[in-house]
Design a protein around this motif. Structure first.
Motif, PDB file in Angstrom:
ATOM      1  N   TYR A 129      35.073  44.312  56.452  1.00 22.95           N
ATOM      2  CA  TYR A 129      36.501  43.870  55.086  1.00 22.95           C
ATOM      3  C   TYR A 129      37.124  43.013  54.606  1.00 22.95           C
ATOM      4  CZ  TYR A 129      36.088  49.451  56.688  1.00 22.95           C
ATOM      5  OH  TYR A 129      35.344  50.249  57.069  1.00 22.95           O
ATOM      6  N   TYR A 181      46.781  45.870  46.768  1.00 32.09           N
ATOM      7  CA  TYR A 181      46.827  45.794  47.407  1.00 32.09           C
ATOM      8  C   TYR A 181      45.534  46.784  48.037  1.00 32.09           C
ATOM      9  CZ  TYR A 181      48.839  40.666  47.340  1.00 32.09           C
ATOM     10  OH  TYR A 181      50.062  39.285  46.972  1.00 32.09           O
ATOM     11  N   THR A 206      38.897  48.012  40.554  1.00 29.69           N
ATOM     12  CA  THR A 206      37.845  46.760  42.030  1.00 29.69           C
ATOM     13  C   THR A 206      36.605  46.464  41.764  1.00 29.69           C
ATOM     14  OG1 THR A 206      39.416  48.601  42.736  1.00 29.69           O
ATOM     15  CG2 THR A 206      37.417  48.106  43.878  1.00 29.69           C
ATOM     16  N   ARG A 215      30.558  45.243  40.396  1.00 29.83           N
ATOM     17  CA  ARG A 215      30.766  43.627  39.960  1.00 29.83           C
ATOM     18  C   ARG A 215      30.073  42.432  39.259  1.00 29.83           C
ATOM     19  NH1 ARG A 215      33.144  41.815  44.849  1.00 29.83           N
ATOM     20  NH2 ARG A 215      32.226  43.582  45.987  1.00 29.83           N
ATOM     21  N   GLU A 261      37.268  41.757  51.871  1.00 26.11           N
ATOM     22  CA  GLU A 261      38.698  41.803  50.817  1.00 26.11           C
ATOM     23  C   GLU A 261      39.752  42.670  51.186  1.00 26.11           C
ATOM     24  OE1 GLU A 261      35.810  43.320  47.822  1.00 26.11           O
ATOM     25  OE2 GLU A 261      34.643  41.363  47.918  1.00 26.11           O
TER      26      GLU A 261
END
Length: 864
Positions: free
Chosen positions: A19, A83, A191, A174, A21
């Protein structure tokens, strides 16, 4: 020497690697700890102390921790700041060796389930976007209500649709870049997800596996590849981050935006539909006036309707009929509203139960809400409410019975605390309780018994965590200790003993307690599963109650505020008698709001030019027409004596100077870009509201642009939209002389002794002069300034009259010579004029036209 890592440190680094990010919160005993950079970040955002700890020789690591019971508050702060947080729990009981730990979920803005972090009356959407050429796929889910939908649409409709949904998080490939991507980041947290989750093959497989289906035909999206890609990516994302949520997603709806009126962000803002611009709150918005809903579910549905005005006559009439039923029956409407007030958020509750996240208290809340359904049904039958509503209200007696038998009336928050399961539900549990009780009673009597038996008055029976139960005798009395006492522990002034019998009772109690808490937890999980099995029924019930809530509250609004049922048609006329502005009329405490009529039709009165001074109520009038149409198309009654509304496909608004200096654009540029958007996208079924075009530049520039825009809207074959155009350029009233569908109206003003009185009444005809100086007077400018301004105005008006060209004959637009003549008036010189005349207007895009305008203005400045 080489740094030696402790096993815990190794375990953490392994998990963190998966994890990279997100912030990892690692459970250590009673705390969730963040390490390394995560710790630095967390301590800054949450304002908590940053410490460090040696995890292995010579390996000092920054740490920051939060107590486990206060996790929600801290989560809220982190997620609100955008976050993402991975929650890493202890999966095996602490004991021998390293405790097993793993991430159980990743909390992101779109996957929150904690009621304390959610706004009850708003959906919390996680959306997903896939784009190819000029097409886009958009899917969204609310895991707290299990709504899951997907659509395929043209790219230009993507942003308005996201604006309407207001998702808290948007997934996108992405490597996706497309014009307007930057606007996405203003709508929500973006995201980025690996591109392969969005591959068609992978996405359809993810959906088929999830639903256990062989084909997507039944879901209506089989032939919409982009819709499939967006929806599949959501399933994949939840699989990774919030597995528990997948169990509640049992259906996927494919919808089309063609069925709704489009409201772009600008219109939502200008009409203050959801928020008041000045206050930045819901108060003072249209929503605040019409939202009298009693339940969270109703509140969410009302917001959806308001953001989703319909184009379907039959559906709208069905809504109107239902509201009318409740309008006519004050007593039963009051009863329904009072009962709904006691109903909890069934939709979210049922999902929490199904996903195994509910507390015992929440089950009791669910039961109380379901118990009210038969009463509501009785009132509806009494009120002869629409049959389809009453039929869909199915009380879930089985669930009520199960919860009443199984769960105590006042259970603890946490099932682990014990006492959640009602006595009489599980014979085994009751048996354990009675064993535990007997043993406790035995211990309570033991001290008295043993004092009598041994004659030691100071003898004590006690308990400690390490040694269990014991009998304590002081040193002085040791010779009176009976034979059957077995020594357990020696203290400074006393000895502790136990007996075989005491040991037996101790194991009874401790075993019973362990068994009780294990059994309670197991029973609670089982009850939740059983209730979860009814989730579909409860969802339908929740949806029906939401509709009932919206109908009864819109009826309440109509009765309280004197709204009437509009006649809806599919033709192109909007006729409003005695229309009022729903929000402004609420804010006038003693002043009566002055109602106004409106008549717009594509054939006769297509373009209304509204003149009159600033502050006279032009803007209010314009907005009220748009709001009446909007309310009518969500099915509501409207603030008017009567209205006939031909359904419109879009409402466009361009209002006043919205300074966008933060984005580095001048008022004028913003105004022109917004105007270009309208001229490019409006259709004959649209409604356009223009409030003051051309304010951001000099008068003659502005006047000529306003003039051109009005002609374009009137003459362009693709446009011909119904338009209300408010302007302080009273020169525009001339348009009515040669454009057949232009009608002039003005806001009535009277003058009493040189002072202006606004009557706020819209009357036919153009305003004959400007009242800027009068407004300045009302604002309290010094007398000398006002006096001088009147002198200058008189001179300018006289000068202007002398230089005015003869009016062209006939109804056509100005012939080129006259135009050249007129442009000369505007202080411009021939070379520029010739260039204007050479332009091929039909082939220019609005943006090219804008650029051309800038260029011409620059030339004109150089030439003069």
């Amino acid at each position: 020497g080489k740094v030696k890592l402790t096993p815990i440190r190794q375990q953490y680094l392994k998990i963190k690697q998966r994890y990279p990010e997100v912030i990892v919160l690692f459970r250590l005993g009673d705390f969730y700890e963040a390490f390394d950079e995560d710790a630095v970040l967390v301590s800054r955002v949450l304002e908590i102390t940053l410490t460090s700890r040696e995890l292995g020789r010579g390996n000092k690591v920054p740490m920051a921790g939060v107590p486990h019971h206060a996790l929600d508050n801290y989560l809220a702060k982190l997620v609100n700041r955008g976050y993402k947080v991975a929650i890493c729990e202890q999966l095996s009981p602490p004991g021998k060796g390293l405790v097993e730990r793993d991430v159980v979920r990743v909390v992101t803005p779109g996957t929150i389930v904690e009621p304390s972090l959610l706004d009850g009356t708003a959906n919390n959407y996680l959306a997903s976007v896939a784009i190819a050429d000029d097409q886009a796929g958009l899917a969204y889910v609310d895991i707290t209500t299990s709504e899951f939908a997907t659509t395929q649409l043209t790219v230009d409709r993507l942003l308005p649709e996201l604006e309407r949904l207001q998702p808290s998080e948007v997934l996108s490939p992405r490597h996706l870049s497309f014009p307007g991507r930057t606007d996405l980041t203003q709508v929500a947290t973006l995201t980025p997800v690996d591109d392969d989750c969005f591959e068609l093959e992978a996405a359809s497989q993810a959906l088929l596996d999830h639903f256990g289906a062989a084909t997507l035909e039944g879901y209506g999206c089989a032939h919409l590849p982009l819709a499939i890609r967006a929806a599949g990516a959501i399933i994949h994302y939840l699989q990774e981050n919030q597995k528990a949520a997948l169990s509640v997603l049992t259906r996927l709806t494919t919808y089309s935006t063609e069925g709704y009126m489009v409201l772009d962000a600008q219109t939502r803002r200008n009409l203050e539909i959801f928020r008041n611009n000045r206050l930045g709150t819901t108060a003072g918005s249209l929503l605040s006036v019409i939202d009298l809903t009693q339940t969270s579910m109703g509140g969410r549905l009302l917001k959806r309707w308001l953001g989703h005005p319909l184009l379907d006559l039959a559906q709208l009439v069905e809504r109107q009929d239902a509201i009318e039923k409740f309008c006519g029956d004050n007593i039963n409407r009051g009863r329904v509203i009072a009962l709904l007030h006691q109903i909890a958020d069934l939709e979210r509750l049922a999902n929490r139960v199904r996903a195994g996240q509910a507390t015992p208290k929440e089950l009791v809340t669910l039961r109380h809400s379901l118990e009210l359904v038969p009463q509501i049904k009785a009132v509806l039958q009494d009120a002869s409410a629409p049959g389809w509503l009453t039929e869909r209200l199915q009380p879930c007696e089985e669930v009520v019975t199960l919860i009443s038998q199984a769960i105590a009336d006042e259970p603890p928050m946490n099932p682990e605390e014990g006492g959640a399961i009602r006595q009489g539900f599980s014979p085994e549990l009751d048996q354990l309780h009675s064993v535990s009780k007997d043993a406790r009673r035995y211990l309570a009597n033991l001290e008295r018994q043993e004092r009598e038996r041994t004659g030691i008055k100071s003898l004590k029976v006690g308990y400690n965590k390490v040694f269990g139960y014991y009998i304590e005798v002081s040193k002085a009395n040791l010779d009176h200790v009976p034979e059957d006492y077995i020594r357990k522990q020696t203290l400074i002034g006393a000895e502790r003993f136990f007996t075989v019998e005491l040991k037996e009772y101790e194991s009874h109690i401790l075993n019973a307690q362990t068994r009780i808490s294990e059994l309670e937890s197991a029973l609670f999980r089982q009850i939740c599963q059983q209730v979860g099995g009814w989730r579909e029924r409860i969802s339908i019930l929740a949806d029906t109650l939401a509709h009932l809530d919206v109908f009864s509250s819109l009826a309440e609004v109509a009765v309280r505020n004197n709204y009437h049922r509009p006649v809806l048609t599919n033709d192109d006329t909007v006729a409003i008698n005695g229309g009022r502005h729903p929000v402004v009329e609420q804010s006038l405490s003693n002043d009566r709001f002055i109602p106004n009529d409106t008549y717009l039709s594509n054939k006769e009165a297509q373009l209304i030019i509204l003149t009159g001074p600033n502050m006279s109520g032009k803007s209010t009038y314009l907005r009220q027409v748009a709001l009446v149409v909007l309310l009518a198309q969500m099915g509501s009654f409207v603030p008017a004596d009567s209205a006939t509304i031909g359904l419109v496909d879009r409402i466009f608004t361009r209002i006043g100077a919205q300074e966008d200096l933060a984005a580095g654009q001048s008022t004028f540029m913003v105004e022109m870009v917004e105007t270009a958007n309208i001229l490019n996208n409006a259709t004959p079924r649209s409604l356009i509201i223009l409030d003051e075009i051309g304010r951001g530049t000099s008068t003659y520039d502005g006047l000529s642009i306003a003039h051109a825009v009005a002609e374009y809207v009137h003459n362009h074959p693709r446009l011909g939209a119904k338009t209300l155009f408010a302007t302080h350029y009273h020169e525009l009233v001339e348009l009515a002389n040669y454009l057949p569908r232009v009608k002039n109206f003005n806001v009535a003003v009277t003058e009493e002794g040189g002072r202006v009185v606004f009557l706020r009444k819209v009357i036919p005809g153009g305003a004959d002069k400007s009242y800027g100086i009068h407004v300045a007077q009302l604002a309290g400018l010094p007398r000398g300034v006002l006096h001088r301004a009147r002198e200058v105005l008189a001179e300018l008006e006289a000068d202007h009259q002398q230089r005015l060209p003869k009016k062209p004959k006939g109804r056509g637009p100005h012939p080129p010579e006259a135009l050249a003549q007129q442009l000369l008036l505007f202080g411009q010189s021939p070379p520029v004029v010739e260039e204007i005349l050479k332009l091929d207007m039909d082939s220019l895009s609005p943006l090219e036209a804008l650029n051309k305008l800038y260029e011409l203005q620059k030339k004109a400045r150089e030439e003069t």
